[in-house]
Scaffold this motif. Structure first.
Motif, PDB file in Angstrom:
ATOM      1  N   LEU A 186      28.694 -27.808 -21.717  1.00  0.00           N
ATOM      2  CA  LEU A 186      27.741 -28.681 -21.049  1.00  0.00           C
ATOM      3  C   LEU A 186      26.823 -29.349 -22.061  1.00  0.00           C
ATOM      4  CD1 LEU A 186      26.548 -26.650 -17.931  1.00  0.00           C
ATOM      5  CD2 LEU A 186      28.273 -28.423 -18.053  1.00  0.00           C
ATOM      6  N   GLY A 187      26.674 -30.646 -21.934  1.00  0.00           N
ATOM      7  CA  GLY A 187      25.706 -31.388 -22.730  1.00  0.00           C
ATOM      8  C   GLY A 187      24.424 -31.567 -21.936  1.00  0.00           C
ATOM      9  N   SER A 188      23.526 -32.374 -22.460  1.00  0.00           N
ATOM     10  CA  SER A 188      22.231 -32.529 -21.806  1.00  0.00           C
ATOM     11  C   SER A 188      22.349 -33.241 -20.461  1.00  0.00           C
ATOM     12  CB  SER A 188      21.276 -33.292 -22.720  1.00  0.00           C
ATOM     13  OG  SER A 188      21.760 -34.589 -22.967  1.00  0.00           O
ATOM     14  N   ARG A 189      23.282 -34.176 -20.337  1.00  0.00           N
ATOM     15  CA  ARG A 189      23.424 -34.901 -19.068  1.00  0.00           C
ATOM     16  C   ARG A 189      23.902 -33.973 -17.956  1.00  0.00           C
ATOM     17  NH1 ARG A 189      23.573 -40.590 -20.208  1.00  0.00           N
ATOM     18  NH2 ARG A 189      23.786 -40.910 -22.432  1.00  0.00           N
ATOM     19  N   ARG A 190      24.958 -33.227 -18.213  1.00  0.00           N
ATOM     20  CA  ARG A 190      25.495 -32.327 -17.197  1.00  0.00           C
ATOM     21  C   ARG A 190      24.520 -31.181 -16.929  1.00  0.00           C
ATOM     22  NH1 ARG A 190      30.980 -31.522 -15.990  1.00  0.00           N
ATOM     23  NH2 ARG A 190      31.148 -33.696 -16.589  1.00  0.00           N
ATOM     24  N   MET A 191      23.829 -30.719 -17.985  1.00  0.00           N
ATOM     25  CA  MET A 191      22.844 -29.648 -17.826  1.00  0.00           C
ATOM     26  C   MET A 191      21.716 -30.112 -16.908  1.00  0.00           C
ATOM     27  SD  MET A 191      22.335 -26.522 -19.022  1.00  0.00           S
ATOM     28  CE  MET A 191      23.171 -26.447 -20.577  1.00  0.00           C
ATOM     29  N   THR A 192      21.253 -31.344 -17.094  1.00  0.00           N
ATOM     30  CA  THR A 192      20.199 -31.897 -16.243  1.00  0.00           C
ATOM     31  C   THR A 192      20.681 -31.995 -14.801  1.00  0.00           C
ATOM     32  OG1 THR A 192      19.409 -33.175 -18.133  1.00  0.00           O
ATOM     33  CG2 THR A 192      18.628 -33.840 -15.967  1.00  0.00           C
ATOM     34  N   ALA A 193      21.926 -32.417 -14.602  1.00  0.00           N
ATOM     35  CA  ALA A 193      22.470 -32.530 -13.246  1.00  0.00           C
ATOM     36  C   ALA A 193      22.559 -31.161 -12.581  1.00  0.00           C
ATOM     37  CB  ALA A 193      23.841 -33.189 -13.298  1.00  0.00           C
ATOM     38  N   MET A 194      22.953 -30.148 -13.331  1.00  0.00           N
ATOM     39  CA  MET A 194      23.047 -28.804 -12.753  1.00  0.00           C
ATOM     40  C   MET A 194      21.670 -28.240 -12.418  1.00  0.00           C
ATOM     41  SD  MET A 194      26.201 -26.985 -14.677  1.00  0.00           S
ATOM     42  CE  MET A 194      26.291 -25.694 -13.460  1.00  0.00           C
ATOM     43  N   LEU A 195      20.688 -28.514 -13.275  1.00  0.00           N
ATOM     44  CA  LEU A 195      19.333 -28.058 -12.984  1.00  0.00           C
ATOM     45  C   LEU A 195      18.774 -28.761 -11.749  1.00  0.00           C
ATOM     46  CD1 LEU A 195      17.921 -27.900 -16.604  1.00  0.00           C
ATOM     47  CD2 LEU A 195      18.256 -25.966 -15.073  1.00  0.00           C
ATOM     48  N   ARG A 196      19.055 -30.052 -11.617  1.00  0.00           N
ATOM     49  CA  ARG A 196      18.584 -30.787 -10.441  1.00  0.00           C
ATOM     50  C   ARG A 196      19.266 -30.289  -9.179  1.00  0.00           C
ATOM     51  NH1 ARG A 196      17.921 -36.993 -12.632  1.00  0.00           N
ATOM     52  NH2 ARG A 196      16.122 -36.513 -13.949  1.00  0.00           N
ATOM     53  N   ALA A 197      20.519 -29.877  -9.273  1.00  0.00           N
ATOM     54  CA  ALA A 197      21.215 -29.320  -8.111  1.00  0.00           C
ATOM     55  C   ALA A 197      20.581 -28.003  -7.673  1.00  0.00           C
ATOM     56  CB  ALA A 197      22.691 -29.113  -8.436  1.00  0.00           C
ATOM     57  N   GLU A 198      19.968 -27.300  -8.618  1.00  0.00           N
ATOM     58  CA  GLU A 198      19.279 -26.052  -8.298  1.00  0.00           C
ATOM     59  C   GLU A 198      17.856 -26.292  -7.808  1.00  0.00           C
ATOM     60  OE1 GLU A 198      19.398 -23.693 -11.821  1.00  0.00           O
ATOM     61  OE2 GLU A 198      21.551 -23.341 -11.680  1.00  0.00           O
ATOM     62  N   GLY A 199      17.406 -27.552  -7.830  1.00  0.00           N
ATOM     63  CA  GLY A 199      16.056 -27.866  -7.369  1.00  0.00           C
ATOM     64  C   GLY A 199      15.033 -27.982  -8.479  1.00  0.00           C
ATOM     65  N   VAL A 200      15.467 -27.915  -9.735  1.00  0.00           N
ATOM     66  CA  VAL A 200      14.561 -28.068 -10.868  1.00  0.00           C
ATOM     67  C   VAL A 200      14.674 -29.509 -11.343  1.00  0.00           C
ATOM     68  CG1 VAL A 200      13.972 -27.254 -13.184  1.00  0.00           C
ATOM     69  CG2 VAL A 200      14.950 -25.672 -11.525  1.00  0.00           C
ATOM     70  N   PHE A 201      13.704 -30.334 -11.004  1.00  0.00           N
ATOM     71  CA  PHE A 201      13.753 -31.745 -11.381  1.00  0.00           C
ATOM     72  C   PHE A 201      13.111 -31.907 -12.751  1.00  0.00           C
ATOM     73  CE2 PHE A 201      14.163 -31.752  -6.824  1.00  0.00           C
ATOM     74  CZ  PHE A 201      15.262 -32.580  -6.672  1.00  0.00           C
ATOM     75  N   VAL A 202      13.966 -32.184 -13.722  1.00  0.00           N
ATOM     76  CA  VAL A 202      13.541 -32.253 -15.115  1.00  0.00           C
ATOM     77  C   VAL A 202      14.184 -33.474 -15.749  1.00  0.00           C
ATOM     78  CG1 VAL A 202      15.404 -30.743 -15.911  1.00  0.00           C
ATOM     79  CG2 VAL A 202      13.337 -30.897 -17.236  1.00  0.00           C
ATOM     80  N   ASN A 203      13.480 -34.065 -16.694  1.00  0.00           N
ATOM     81  CA  ASN A 203      13.967 -35.245 -17.404  1.00  0.00           C
ATOM     82  C   ASN A 203      15.033 -34.833 -18.431  1.00  0.00           C
ATOM     83  OD1 ASN A 203      14.286 -37.654 -18.694  1.00  0.00           O
ATOM     84  ND2 ASN A 203      12.127 -37.980 -19.126  1.00  0.00           N
ATOM     85  N   ARG A 204      16.022 -35.684 -18.643  1.00  0.00           N
ATOM     86  CA  ARG A 204      17.089 -35.377 -19.598  1.00  0.00           C
ATOM     87  C   ARG A 204      16.549 -35.260 -21.020  1.00  0.00           C
ATOM     88  NH1 ARG A 204      21.173 -37.915 -22.831  1.00  0.00           N
ATOM     89  NH2 ARG A 204      20.328 -39.970 -22.436  1.00  0.00           N
ATOM     90  N   LYS A 205      15.536 -36.065 -21.356  1.00  0.00           N
ATOM     91  CA  LYS A 205      14.976 -35.991 -22.709  1.00  0.00           C
ATOM     92  C   LYS A 205      14.315 -34.639 -22.964  1.00  0.00           C
ATOM     93  CE  LYS A 205      14.200 -40.903 -23.251  1.00  0.00           C
ATOM     94  NZ  LYS A 205      13.206 -41.960 -23.450  1.00  0.00           N
ATOM     95  N   ARG A 206      13.736 -34.068 -21.923  1.00  0.00           N
ATOM     96  CA  ARG A 206      13.146 -32.744 -22.074  1.00  0.00           C
ATOM     97  C   ARG A 206      14.233 -31.699 -22.276  1.00  0.00           C
ATOM     98  NH1 ARG A 206       9.421 -29.717 -17.614  1.00  0.00           N
ATOM     99  NH2 ARG A 206       8.914 -27.898 -18.855  1.00  0.00           N
ATOM    100  N   VAL A 207      15.330 -31.826 -21.533  1.00  0.00           N
ATOM    101  CA  VAL A 207      16.458 -30.908 -21.709  1.00  0.00           C
ATOM    102  C   VAL A 207      17.021 -31.048 -23.119  1.00  0.00           C
ATOM    103  CG1 VAL A 207      18.782 -30.333 -20.919  1.00  0.00           C
ATOM    104  CG2 VAL A 207      17.002 -30.829 -19.253  1.00  0.00           C
ATOM    105  N   GLN A 208      17.139 -32.289 -23.614  1.00  0.00           N
ATOM    106  CA  GLN A 208      17.622 -32.506 -24.980  1.00  0.00           C
ATOM    107  C   GLN A 208      16.708 -31.829 -25.987  1.00  0.00           C
ATOM    108  OE1 GLN A 208      17.677 -36.800 -25.125  1.00  0.00           O
ATOM    109  NE2 GLN A 208      19.911 -36.834 -25.137  1.00  0.00           N
ATOM    110  N   ARG A 209      15.390 -31.998 -25.812  1.00  0.00           N
ATOM    111  CA  ARG A 209      14.434 -31.415 -26.744  1.00  0.00           C
ATOM    112  C   ARG A 209      14.531 -29.891 -26.739  1.00  0.00           C
ATOM    113  NH1 ARG A 209       9.516 -29.260 -25.986  1.00  0.00           N
ATOM    114  NH2 ARG A 209       9.380 -30.034 -23.851  1.00  0.00           N
TER     115      ARG A 209
END
Length: 137
Positions: free
Chosen positions: A61-84
């Motif tokens: 999983l990269g940052s894009r897919r990781m962000t999508a999985m977190l959002r599916a769990e209800g954690v709304f987070v920016n992709r740049k934050r996940v990258q950082r």
């Protein structure tokens, strides 16, 4: 003495020395004195733990897919934050990377004809590109 320690010696209530003069005497930049630091985000640790759990389960999983999985769990987070946070933890997706500088097999490599030539005067060497772009098949 480090800059944070010198900054801690600063006294804003002192009326005899201005903050500007105190910064000059302590060799501390005024920009760090006047503006208060932003507090650290408290849920970074929990988010990093969840990213690590997801990455352990799916290491591709990269940052894009990781962000999508977190959002599916209800954690709304920016992709740049996940990258950082991924960069901070030292994790990167396991998978093919772009190979933009690899030549395609079968492409001819042309020799550099001016390698051992010393150019001694103006207009000694001229160059032109007469190659024809390849047509896509």
């Amino acid at each position: 003495m480090s800059a944070p320690n010198r900054g801690a010696m600063l006294d804003r209530a002192d009326k005899s020395l201005s903050v500007r003069r105190q910064c000059a005497l302590l060799s501390v930049g005024r920009s760090g004195v006047y503006r208060a630091r932003k507090p650290a985000n408290d849920n970074d640790g929990a988010l990093m733990r969840r990213i690590d759990e997801l990455f352990t389960a799916w290491p591709f999983l990269g940052s894009r897919r990781m962000t999508a999985m977190l959002r599916a769990e209800g954690v709304f987070v920016n992709r740049k934050r996940v990258q950082r946070l991924m960069r901070l933890m030292g994790i990167a997706a396991l998978g093919p990377r772009p190979r933009t500088s690899k030549p395609a097999p079968g492409h001819r490599i042309y020799p550099y004809l001016l390698r051992n030539l010393t150019i001694e005067r103006a207009n000694h060497v001229w160059a032109a590109d007469i190659s024809v772009p390849q047509q896509a098949a």
